[in-house]
Design a protein around this motif. Sequence first.
Motif, mmCIF file in Angstrom:
data_model
loop_
_atom_site.group_PDB
_atom_site.id
_atom_site.type_symbol
_atom_site.label_atom_id
_atom_site.label_comp_id
_atom_site.label_asym_id
_atom_site.label_seq_id
_atom_site.Cartn_x
_atom_site.Cartn_y
_atom_site.Cartn_z
ATOM 1 N N ARG A 224 26.348 6.627 -44.786
ATOM 2 C CA ARG A 224 27.129 5.917 -45.858
ATOM 3 C C ARG A 224 28.674 6.134 -45.255
ATOM 4 N NH1 ARG A 224 24.135 9.576 -49.212
ATOM 5 N NH2 ARG A 224 22.665 8.673 -50.809
ATOM 6 N N ALA A 225 29.263 4.884 -45.518
ATOM 7 C CA ALA A 225 30.643 4.852 -44.977
ATOM 8 C C ALA A 225 31.473 4.116 -46.096
ATOM 9 C CB ALA A 225 30.705 3.965 -43.870
ATOM 10 N N LEU A 226 32.798 4.412 -46.327
ATOM 11 C CA LEU A 226 33.286 3.937 -47.305
ATOM 12 C C LEU A 226 35.045 3.990 -46.833
ATOM 13 C CD1 LEU A 226 34.888 6.571 -48.639
ATOM 14 C CD2 LEU A 226 32.930 6.548 -50.215
ATOM 15 N N ALA A 227 35.815 3.368 -47.401
ATOM 16 C CA ALA A 227 37.511 3.199 -46.951
ATOM 17 C C ALA A 227 38.050 3.525 -48.238
ATOM 18 C CB ALA A 227 37.833 1.745 -46.455
ATOM 19 N N ASP B 144 42.254 4.397 -49.937
ATOM 20 C CA ASP B 144 43.774 4.150 -49.758
ATOM 21 C C ASP B 144 44.238 5.878 -49.750
ATOM 22 O OD1 ASP B 144 44.102 4.927 -52.472
ATOM 23 O OD2 ASP B 144 44.425 3.037 -53.159
ATOM 24 N N LEU B 145 45.649 5.875 -49.892
ATOM 25 C CA LEU B 145 46.307 7.136 -49.763
ATOM 26 C C LEU B 145 46.035 7.979 -50.864
ATOM 27 C CD1 LEU B 145 48.426 8.827 -48.440
ATOM 28 C CD2 LEU B 145 50.187 7.553 -49.438
ATOM 29 N N MET B 146 45.631 7.348 -52.238
ATOM 30 C CA MET B 146 45.567 8.029 -53.399
ATOM 31 C C MET B 146 43.972 8.542 -53.620
ATOM 32 S SD MET B 146 48.287 8.554 -54.248
ATOM 33 C CE MET B 146 48.119 9.180 -56.071
ATOM 34 N N GLY B 147 43.099 7.915 -52.562
ATOM 35 C CA GLY B 147 41.650 8.269 -52.822
ATOM 36 C C GLY B 147 40.805 7.055 -53.338
ATOM 37 N N ASN B 148 41.462 6.150 -53.778
ATOM 38 C CA ASN B 148 40.729 5.042 -54.185
ATOM 39 C C ASN B 148 40.009 4.464 -53.460
ATOM 40 O OD1 ASN B 148 42.213 4.981 -56.738
ATOM 41 N ND2 ASN B 148 43.959 4.151 -55.621
ATOM 42 N N ILE B 149 38.511 3.980 -53.697
ATOM 43 C CA ILE B 149 37.528 3.576 -53.028
ATOM 44 C C ILE B 149 37.803 1.897 -52.884
ATOM 45 C CG2 ILE B 149 35.117 3.159 -52.356
ATOM 46 C CD1 ILE B 149 34.633 5.920 -53.587
ATOM 47 N N LEU B 150 37.985 1.262 -51.805
ATOM 48 C CA LEU B 150 38.221 0.091 -51.396
ATOM 49 C C LEU B 150 37.038 -0.798 -50.934
ATOM 50 C CD1 LEU B 150 41.764 0.278 -50.247
ATOM 51 C CD2 LEU B 150 41.029 0.108 -52.595
ATOM 52 N N ALA B 151 36.015 -0.175 -50.241
ATOM 53 C CA ALA B 151 35.097 -0.708 -49.694
ATOM 54 C C ALA B 151 34.058 0.418 -49.215
ATOM 55 C CB ALA B 151 35.327 -1.517 -48.312
ATOM 56 N N ARG B 152 32.708 -0.002 -49.325
ATOM 57 C CA ARG B 152 31.664 0.977 -49.223
ATOM 58 C C ARG B 152 30.376 0.210 -48.766
ATOM 59 N NH1 ARG B 152 30.741 4.167 -54.632
ATOM 60 N NH2 ARG B 152 30.130 2.668 -55.907
ATOM 61 N N ALA B 153 29.481 0.978 -48.179
ATOM 62 C CA ALA B 153 28.114 0.451 -47.564
ATOM 63 C C ALA B 153 27.201 1.513 -47.255
ATOM 64 C CB ALA B 153 28.453 -0.509 -46.326
ATOM 65 N N GLN B 154 26.095 1.369 -47.152
ATOM 66 C CA GLN B 154 25.141 2.356 -46.748
ATOM 67 C C GLN B 154 23.975 1.738 -45.905
ATOM 68 O OE1 GLN B 154 23.605 4.271 -50.238
ATOM 69 N NE2 GLN B 154 21.728 3.572 -50.075
ATOM 70 N N ALA B 155 23.258 2.430 -45.020
ATOM 71 C CA ALA B 155 22.160 2.027 -44.429
ATOM 72 C C ALA B 155 21.267 3.047 -44.088
ATOM 73 C CB ALA B 155 22.713 1.484 -43.108
ATOM 74 N N THR B 156 20.083 2.863 -43.874
ATOM 75 C CA THR B 156 18.924 3.814 -43.651
ATOM 76 C C THR B 156 19.069 4.310 -42.178
ATOM 77 O OG1 THR B 156 17.561 2.965 -45.282
ATOM 78 C CG2 THR B 156 16.597 4.439 -43.843
ATOM 79 N N LEU B 157 18.950 5.218 -41.857
ATOM 80 C CA LEU B 157 19.012 5.704 -40.351
ATOM 81 C C LEU B 157 17.428 5.525 -40.069
ATOM 82 C CD1 LEU B 157 21.047 8.952 -40.357
ATOM 83 C CD2 LEU B 157 21.506 6.950 -39.428
ATOM 84 N N PRO B 158 17.406 4.764 -38.705
ATOM 85 C CA PRO B 158 16.079 4.733 -38.136
ATOM 86 C C PRO B 158 15.264 5.686 -37.702
ATOM 87 C CG PRO B 158 17.655 4.031 -36.651
ATOM 88 C CD PRO B 158 18.444 4.405 -37.893
ATOM 89 N N ASP C 28 27.586 12.707 -57.326
ATOM 90 C CA ASP C 28 27.711 11.129 -56.774
ATOM 91 C C ASP C 28 27.084 11.198 -55.472
ATOM 92 O OD1 ASP C 28 28.156 8.650 -55.661
ATOM 93 O OD2 ASP C 28 30.100 8.474 -57.188
ATOM 94 N N PRO C 29 26.127 10.493 -54.990
ATOM 95 C CA PRO C 29 25.685 10.498 -53.454
ATOM 96 C C PRO C 29 26.745 9.873 -52.638
ATOM 97 C CG PRO C 29 24.221 9.291 -55.096
ATOM 98 C CD PRO C 29 25.442 9.554 -55.916
ATOM 99 N N TRP C 30 27.916 9.432 -53.200
ATOM 100 C CA TRP C 30 29.054 9.033 -52.189
ATOM 101 C C TRP C 30 30.244 10.014 -52.191
ATOM 102 C CZ3 TRP C 30 28.999 4.632 -49.447
ATOM 103 C CH2 TRP C 30 27.794 3.726 -49.765
ATOM 104 N N ALA C 31 29.781 11.270 -52.886
ATOM 105 C CA ALA C 31 30.843 12.077 -52.780
ATOM 106 C C ALA C 31 31.136 12.665 -51.488
ATOM 107 C CB ALA C 31 30.754 13.474 -53.698
ATOM 108 N N VAL C 32 30.341 12.786 -50.595
ATOM 109 C CA VAL C 32 30.512 13.462 -49.361
ATOM 110 C C VAL C 32 31.240 12.536 -48.470
ATOM 111 C CG1 VAL C 32 29.309 14.290 -47.041
ATOM 112 C CG2 VAL C 32 28.357 15.029 -49.379
ATOM 113 N N ALA C 33 30.902 11.257 -48.519
ATOM 114 C CA ALA C 33 31.574 10.255 -47.836
ATOM 115 C C ALA C 33 32.976 10.198 -48.032
ATOM 116 C CB ALA C 33 30.891 9.000 -48.110
ATOM 117 N N LEU C 34 33.133 10.105 -49.640
ATOM 118 C CA LEU C 34 34.429 10.235 -49.958
ATOM 119 C C LEU C 34 35.463 11.262 -49.629
ATOM 120 C CD1 LEU C 34 36.825 9.271 -52.003
ATOM 121 C CD2 LEU C 34 35.751 10.413 -53.884
ATOM 122 N N GLY C 35 34.873 12.567 -49.352
ATOM 123 C CA GLY C 35 35.461 13.826 -48.858
ATOM 124 C C GLY C 35 35.816 13.397 -47.517
#
Length: 402
Positions: free
Chosen positions: A102-105, A107-121, A375-382
């Motif tokens: 998973r990847a996400l972007a 800002d300085l305050m931690g607001n998520i602006l974009a994200r996407a995920q993919a299955t690893l082959p 949240d499954p995205w918590a690690v990417a956020l951190g």
Amino acid sequence: MNERRPIRAKSGTNYEGTSTHNRRVMIDALRINGALSRADLARATRLTKQAVSNIIEELERDGLVTAGETVRRGRGQPSTPYRLVPEGAFAIGLQIDRHVTRALAVDLMGNILARAQATLPPGGPAAGARVVLALIAEVRSALAKVASQSERRLIGLGTAMPGPFGAGVGSSGDDPWMMEAWQRYPLLETLRSGTGLDVGLQNDATACATAERMVGAAHGLDHVICLYLGYGIGAGLILGGELYNGAGGNAGEIGMALLRNGSGVRTPLEHRASLASLYQHLEIDPAAKDAHEKIAQLASSDDPRMGTWIEAAAADLRWSVHLIETIFDPQTVVLCGGTPAALAGRLVEAMQPLLPSIADRRERTLPRLQLGLTDPWAVALGAAAGPISRAFDPRFSAILKD
């Protein structure tokens, strides 16, 4: 501004050669408390009013701070509140797990602006690295569409994956619990050359603690242990207001702690109370796209298999909290991670009553155990918060309060 307003802030220093520390202290105070006046900042950070004014002007020039409307209260001098500019900096966070990335972007305050995920082959990092780089490029492109200055203000790429790092690497085979193949792979070098960004690495538990510190239950607290429950188990350590990683980056790998079963055989905690153990117990393929949803559905039902696992896992996790409190004496323990909220809630409830410990004090203002990000995205956020922390958080271990 009201001069009696309680403000949480680190100490600055008025000695020469410490402007970077003072700048970070100011940013940290604004992130924790919100808008503050120069007088507020001077009082909270113990810096002179002139030093505060100089730093505020510098931060304004750099596009990190902006002034609000002047506030007039009573007969005193009017004051101007200052706040952080979210668009002042951006970072990308990357999570590499056993079956998904998973990847996400943010800002300085931690607001998520974009994200996407993919299955690893299948095929390990040789094939997976291409997927990871493509995913980062996708998120980076999406960020540029919503933030026109993102490339100029993109300060780095944070990466998180399961630990422990270096333990067992070089042994034969690939331990599925430790992702040895990914640890042997030159991941950071590949990411640096493929993105042109500064790259950092955390284990997933520390990354989750970083997310809790920025936008979650640990925000504004100085002594918190984040008990991470995902495919494995770990503990993110926030000690004295700073994240603690240990000598080898493996501090908090509580999932490796050995426990005896009824037959006297020692098994690691994470083999008994992690999502991986639950997948095994329920005979669910963790690589299945709907694995997370299945767990959430069963946790919301009266499924007896789920109840049996929760009872056993809660007993082990109750012991874990006791051990954490005994060693670290935190303000609170936060259960967090990619566990579905319904399951995490049932675990916290089943862990009550907690075992007696030194943390069981009458004057407590926070619960000994509380639920954090589920949240499954918590690690990417951190992971994304990591570069922001490295660039802007005060490193005050060498500059302490009196």
